[in-house]
Each structure stands twice: as structure tokens, then as C-alpha cells.
Design an enzyme around this catalytic site. Sequence first.
Site: not given
Length: 485
Positions: A91, A147-149
Site C-alpha cells: 500500500h 498489510d496486503e503486500v
Amino acid sequence: MEDVNFPQRLVHVDLKGAPPRMNYYEQIFPIIASMGATGLLVEYEDMFPYHGRFSHLRAPHAYSSEDIAALHTLAATYNLSIIPLIQTFGHFEFILKHDEHRPIREIEHYPNALCPTHPDSFPLVTKLITQVLELHTSDKFLHIGADEVWHIGKCPRCQDYMEDKKMSISEFFLAWMFKVAWWVKKQHPHLTIIMWDDMMRNVTADVLKSSGIGELVEPMVWQYQTANFDLPSDIFSRYSSIFKGLWTASAFKGATGSTQFLPPIQHHINNQLTWKRVLSENKGEIKNFRGIALTGWQRYDHYAVLCELLPVALPSLCLCLRVLTQGSFTESDHDYVSQALGFPHRINVLPFPRPQVVEQGANFPGHKVYVGVQMWSNFVCKYQAISNSEGMLGWFSDYLRSRNFTNPVQVENIMSQVNEVAENLSELRTHLIPWLLEVVYEDTVEEWVGSFIDPLLKKLTSVIEECKTQIMIGGRVRDYKKSDY
């Protein structure tokens, strides 16, 4: 079932879309504090006053250093702590979208994640953290995101590095987060570092221990569902054996669809209740539970459209805080929050399906935006109903219009209905713009109106013009000469 308390109840302020004006904080802080909030998790993104070589990262209405100082003073007045959140891996769009930072993308074509093996990545991240912490000297926590890599270990350099070190993707991820957290701890030993947990949720205890990450950070386990959480069965015992503290995260908005405009409040209430149940069931496994963050995502990522605006979601936030402080959701809890926000009735926790009667009469900060968005949603539904009506499909289809073979009796009826929606929506537009400007900045107003109102007005106008054309033609003989065959 043993009860569980939430020592910290953080309200997540996501500033990567629709950031509030400073005076709006003055209006809502006393409310959320009275409802049980103990702190703010502030995700600045491009709203931070980056300076020097990072000045280009600032949004047009980025907060000034004086604004952030005032935010601290105001928060302290209501005993609200502040935790800044800085993304340090995934992100990373608000940075990687700029051409000068394109070389540190993990995948050159995608602006989502940085490349941890690029020599410029670590210096950039540490400089960003330094600038943020310069304006957060009195704060005790720092959230470093992660998060969400989704794009990790994809570039040839990263792949060579992992192969050389015999690393898995999980080990590679943890190595970068260890590097960042180690630097923060070395420079700011008083800080407790928090990070999102999802990228290490399924990593074994042995890998977590060997990474050393457990000595440096505390995970924040996020889950926004309402019944059975999709979490590993051993997550709490495993994390408690590795980390010194544990956080959780629920949601009060921004978690039920990237284009959501009204929060489904009952869903978010149920999310809080489920967290209470899950934590109570696992209380014996959890050591040093820190608290919960109520996330309020404003976009799903830097490039997504805006979802529920903060004023529209304030009733949801207050009801969710009530659940966490009281441990349940009763009729008296519902009444308490409704009355505190000035509703003449109980807040509607089931706003779908639309259209519904617009909730008016409340007097909480931003209530006019709350009313305006409900009105807009009703107009959208009315147009959709017209579009799918027997009149539109049966007498005004694309085929019939292409042959100019329409019945003016039916077309006039369609035009009357569409024109009513267009007039109502146009009138709402004139009122909603100043209502929005009381809460957010001009660029947010331009985006919201340009995303949700103007396209519909354009579509309605197009239908009206086509109706006028067909009425002028007036019930012609079917044109059999036009053929696609």
C-alpha cells in the site's frame, strides 16, 4: 464464557480520501470520547506535511505541522492518544505513483509495493518515518502497516537475494519488517511498534521466532466478518508465544465494498460482537491483550473511489464503540446512542435495500451529509427501477429507439419519471456541495460529486433528450429497412 475487556479502543482515521477539516475534529472528538474511544490510529498517507525532497508527496490540502500540533492538543483534551500509521512495504501507492520513486517498485508496472532489495528503499522509508515522528514526539506507539503486500519477491534482484539466502517469501517479508522495526527501535527505544498481521498469519512459530520480529513489534489481527472469522485456529496461542502484546482490529465503515456509500451498521455491530466472542473464547491463550482498532477505510487503496464518508458513518462508529464498552448491544444501548446523536428515533441499522425513508432530525456533526447521501442513494435506486421497468424495457429499448419506432404515450410517461429524478438530484447537488464543504476540502467535494452525482445527471439528461427526440418523431411506421443482416 469468560468476558473480555478492551483496554484500548482506537478509532482509525484513514486520510487517503476525504480527510476532515480540522474544525470537524473539534466537533467529533468529544462525541467519540464520550462513547468510549481512547485513541486515534491516524493513517496520514499524503495528508502529512512532508518537507524537503518529499514535499511532492503532499496532497493539495495536506495538514500543516501546526495542524498536527493542534490535533495533539485537541486529542489530549479528551484523553485520546494518537498513534501514527506509516505504510512501509505494501500500500505504498501514494509514493510509488510519482515518477521519481518508480525505480523502487517491486514490479515496475504496479505502484503497490516497494522493492526491499533496492538500495534506495530503506533510506526512503526511514526518512519518511523520521519526518512523521518529528511531529509525534510525545506519542508512545507507531504503526508500520505492512498489510496486503501482494507483490513481493517478484523482481529478479529479490529472487536472486532469496535464492542466495535460501529464503521463503514469508522469511523475506519478515526480514524486511525486522530491518525497519530494528531501525525504529534503535532510534526511538520508547516506542511500541505495531504492524498488521495478515502477511504472517499463516507463518509457523519457528519461522516467526527465528526472524526476531517478536522482540520488536506487536501484531494487530484484523477481521471484518460477522460470524466465523477466517483465522488459523492456533493464531492466538502462536502469537502469544512470540510477541509481547497483541492487538485486534474491527471495522465501522469501509469494509463491505469498495463502492459502499452507507455503512451497513448491523454488519459492523455484529463484527464487534463476534470479536468479543472470539476473544472471550480464546482468553486463556492470549497474553497482554492491548486493545482494538475500529478501522474506517476511506478507500480500498490510493487509486480506488471513495467509500462511506466519515460523517455518514459517525452513527455506525458510535454504536460500535457502545458495543465494545458495554460488551453487548441492547435496545437501551441503541436508544442511548440514538439520543446522544440527536435522532428523534432509533438509528436505522439496516439501511439496505434502498430506497428507504430518509432519516432526518438528527443534529450530530455532519448530519446534513448523512441526510444528503441517503437522498442520493434513493434517487439512484429510483432511476434503476425506471431503467428496469416494463415501460423502459417494453417501449423504449435500444432496438426500438434505433428504428425511431416508439409510442409517444409511453415515452412521455418515461420522460416524466426520469425528469423528476433529474430535477430532484440537481436540487440535491446544490445543497450537498456546501454541506460537504463544511466537513471536507474542495478536492474531496469535486471527487465525490464527480464520481457519484454528475455521471448520473449526465445519464438522466441523455435519456430525457432521447425521449424528446422520440416524442417529436411521434409514432412512426416501423422502419424495416435498417438491418444488421
